[in-house]
Scaffold this motif. Sequence first.
Motif, PDB file in Angstrom:
ATOM      1  N   GLN A  14      -4.471  -1.691  -4.536  1.00  0.00           N
ATOM      2  CA  GLN A  14      -4.074  -1.853  -5.125  1.00  0.00           C
ATOM      3  C   GLN A  14      -4.460  -1.827  -6.889  1.00  0.00           C
ATOM      4  O   GLN A  14      -3.446  -2.098  -8.080  1.00  0.00           O
ATOM      5  CB  GLN A  14      -4.566  -4.225  -5.059  1.00  0.00           C
ATOM      6  N   ASN A  15      -5.743  -1.705  -7.221  1.00  0.00           N
ATOM      7  CA  ASN A  15      -6.051  -0.616  -7.876  1.00  0.00           C
ATOM      8  C   ASN A  15      -5.185   0.153  -8.563  1.00  0.00           C
ATOM      9  O   ASN A  15      -4.613   0.780  -9.238  1.00  0.00           O
ATOM     10  CB  ASN A  15      -7.623  -0.127  -8.588  1.00  0.00           C
ATOM     11  N   THR A  16      -5.257   1.472  -7.833  1.00  0.00           N
ATOM     12  CA  THR A  16      -4.434   2.305  -7.447  1.00  0.00           C
ATOM     13  C   THR A  16      -2.675   2.399  -7.617  1.00  0.00           C
ATOM     14  O   THR A  16      -1.411   2.871  -8.510  1.00  0.00           O
ATOM     15  CB  THR A  16      -4.610   3.436  -6.288  1.00  0.00           C
ATOM     16  N   GLY A  17      -1.970   1.347  -7.354  1.00  0.00           N
ATOM     17  CA  GLY A  17      -1.028   0.874  -7.076  1.00  0.00           C
ATOM     18  C   GLY A  17      -0.234   0.243  -8.361  1.00  0.00           C
ATOM     19  O   GLY A  17       0.156   0.623  -9.668  1.00  0.00           O
ATOM     20  N   ASN A  18      -1.558  -0.138  -9.359  1.00  0.00           N
ATOM     21  CA  ASN A  18      -1.855  -1.679 -10.394  1.00  0.00           C
ATOM     22  C   ASN A  18      -1.576   0.446 -11.390  1.00  0.00           C
ATOM     23  O   ASN A  18      -0.599   0.634 -12.318  1.00  0.00           O
ATOM     24  CB  ASN A  18      -2.205  -1.814 -11.159  1.00  0.00           C
ATOM     25  N   ILE A  19      -2.539   1.294 -10.916  1.00  0.00           N
ATOM     26  CA  ILE A  19      -2.358   2.136 -12.077  1.00  0.00           C
ATOM     27  C   ILE A  19      -1.270   3.373 -12.513  1.00  0.00           C
ATOM     28  O   ILE A  19      -0.840   3.595 -13.620  1.00  0.00           O
ATOM     29  CB  ILE A  19      -3.691   2.967 -11.930  1.00  0.00           C
ATOM     30  N   ALA A  20      -1.143   3.253 -10.908  1.00  0.00           N
ATOM     31  CA  ALA A  20       0.026   4.424 -11.243  1.00  0.00           C
ATOM     32  C   ALA A  20       1.768   3.218 -11.393  1.00  0.00           C
ATOM     33  O   ALA A  20       2.592   4.235 -12.458  1.00  0.00           O
ATOM     34  CB  ALA A  20       0.519   3.620  -9.497  1.00  0.00           C
ATOM     35  N   ARG A  21       1.853   2.039 -12.156  1.00  0.00           N
ATOM     36  CA  ARG A  21       2.816   0.931 -12.798  1.00  0.00           C
ATOM     37  C   ARG A  21       2.358   1.358 -14.363  1.00  0.00           C
ATOM     38  O   ARG A  21       3.475   1.984 -15.062  1.00  0.00           O
ATOM     39  CB  ARG A  21       3.146   0.213 -11.857  1.00  0.00           C
ATOM     40  N   THR A  22       1.077   1.969 -14.234  1.00  0.00           N
ATOM     41  CA  THR A  22       0.845   2.181 -15.599  1.00  0.00           C
ATOM     42  C   THR A  22       1.366   3.130 -16.211  1.00  0.00           C
ATOM     43  O   THR A  22       1.142   3.677 -17.018  1.00  0.00           O
ATOM     44  CB  THR A  22      -0.607   1.504 -16.495  1.00  0.00           C
ATOM     45  N   GLY A  49       2.500  -0.963  -7.416  1.00  0.00           N
ATOM     46  CA  GLY A  49       3.196  -0.679  -7.803  1.00  0.00           C
ATOM     47  C   GLY A  49       4.805  -0.087  -7.839  1.00  0.00           C
ATOM     48  O   GLY A  49       5.494  -0.014  -8.879  1.00  0.00           O
ATOM     49  N   LEU A  50       5.144  -1.829  -7.196  1.00  0.00           N
ATOM     50  CA  LEU A  50       6.387  -1.796  -7.126  1.00  0.00           C
ATOM     51  C   LEU A  50       7.065  -0.840  -7.077  1.00  0.00           C
ATOM     52  O   LEU A  50       7.267  -0.121  -5.770  1.00  0.00           O
ATOM     53  CB  LEU A  50       7.177  -2.537  -7.881  1.00  0.00           C
ATOM     54  N   ASP A  51       8.479  -0.827  -7.574  1.00  0.00           N
ATOM     55  CA  ASP A  51       9.706   0.698  -7.773  1.00  0.00           C
ATOM     56  C   ASP A  51       9.336   1.602  -8.113  1.00  0.00           C
ATOM     57  O   ASP A  51      10.213   2.131  -8.501  1.00  0.00           O
ATOM     58  CB  ASP A  51      11.142  -0.078  -6.918  1.00  0.00           C
ATOM     59  N   TYR A  52       7.820   1.615  -8.493  1.00  0.00           N
ATOM     60  CA  TYR A  52       7.938   2.799  -9.593  1.00  0.00           C
ATOM     61  C   TYR A  52       7.743   3.995  -8.937  1.00  0.00           C
ATOM     62  O   TYR A  52       7.130   5.225  -9.638  1.00  0.00           O
ATOM     63  CB  TYR A  52       7.145   2.446 -10.648  1.00  0.00           C
ATOM     64  N   TRP A  53       7.327   4.235  -7.302  1.00  0.00           N
ATOM     65  CA  TRP A  53       7.103   5.205  -7.287  1.00  0.00           C
ATOM     66  C   TRP A  53       7.379   6.754  -7.582  1.00  0.00           C
ATOM     67  O   TRP A  53       6.892   7.833  -7.691  1.00  0.00           O
ATOM     68  CB  TRP A  53       6.442   4.929  -6.214  1.00  0.00           C
ATOM     69  N   ASP A  54       8.619   6.647  -7.236  1.00  0.00           N
ATOM     70  CA  ASP A  54       9.842   7.849  -7.343  1.00  0.00           C
ATOM     71  C   ASP A  54       9.410   8.841  -8.895  1.00  0.00           C
ATOM     72  O   ASP A  54      10.287   9.661  -9.169  1.00  0.00           O
ATOM     73  CB  ASP A  54      11.095   7.443  -6.910  1.00  0.00           C
ATOM     74  N   LYS A  55       9.354   7.774  -9.909  1.00  0.00           N
ATOM     75  CA  LYS A  55       8.867   7.943 -11.113  1.00  0.00           C
ATOM     76  C   LYS A  55       7.613   8.653 -11.515  1.00  0.00           C
ATOM     77  O   LYS A  55       7.388   8.979 -12.971  1.00  0.00           O
ATOM     78  CB  LYS A  55       9.555   7.226 -12.319  1.00  0.00           C
ATOM     79  N   LEU A  56       6.904   8.301 -10.697  1.00  0.00           N
ATOM     80  CA  LEU A  56       5.349   8.585 -11.171  1.00  0.00           C
ATOM     81  C   LEU A  56       4.994   9.950 -10.747  1.00  0.00           C
ATOM     82  O   LEU A  56       5.211  11.015  -9.845  1.00  0.00           O
ATOM     83  CB  LEU A  56       4.517   8.162  -9.810  1.00  0.00           C
ATOM     84  N   GLN A  57       4.240  10.320 -11.790  1.00  0.00           N
ATOM     85  CA  GLN A  57       4.011  11.940 -11.692  1.00  0.00           C
ATOM     86  C   GLN A  57       3.052  11.716 -11.055  1.00  0.00           C
ATOM     87  O   GLN A  57       1.717  11.897 -11.847  1.00  0.00           O
ATOM     88  CB  GLN A  57       3.957  12.838 -13.091  1.00  0.00           C
TER      89      GLN A  57
END
Length: 169
Positions: A14-22, A49-57
Motif C-alpha cells: 500500500q505504501n508503494t502504491g501511494n508513493i507511485a500515485r504521488t 495506485g488506482l488507475d495511474y500505473w500506466d502514467k508512472l515512470q
Amino acid sequence: MTNHIVLYQPEIPQNTGNIARTCVGTGAILDIIKPMKFEINDHNVKRAGLDYWDKLQLVFHDSLEDFMATVQDRDRLHLITKFADTTYSDRDLSATDGEQYFMFGKETTGLPEPFLREYADRCLRIPMTDGIRALNLSNCAALVIYEALRQQNFAGLERVHAYPHDKLK
C-alpha cells in the motif's frame, strides 16, 4: 529538474502504491531497489495506485550498488532517515537542472547503517517526537517531494485547476 523517489527494498504494498500515485502527480520517477516483499501486480499495490500505473515512470534496480551506479551527481542524493542532523526543509533542493534523488529505506529497518554512515552528509531528517519509531513511508515521501517542488517553484505542476462551469452546477 527530474526528481526521483527511491524506495530501498519496500515491504508494504500500500505504501508503494501511494508513493507511485504521488510520483504521477508530481512528475517524479519512482526507483525501486530490489528485493521487494511483494510484486507490483499485487492487488493492494494496484488499489493504492488506482488507475495511474500506466502514467508512472518506474525504474527497477537489482541492488543498491546497481542503483548507485546510475547516480551521476552524489550531491543530488538525499537519504531520508531519522538518524540525521539536518532537517529536510533546511537543505537547498531548488536546483532546476539535472536529476535529484530522495531515497527512503525499508519500512521496518530503514536504510543500511553502513550506507548511511558513508553518505552521512547526504542524510536528511523529518522532525518528529520520540514517541514513535517512524512516520508512515508514503507520508514521508509526499512531504519531501513537495518541499523540493516548493523550492523549485512547483515547476511543471498545475498550480490552479479550473473545472468547466457546467460541472459545478
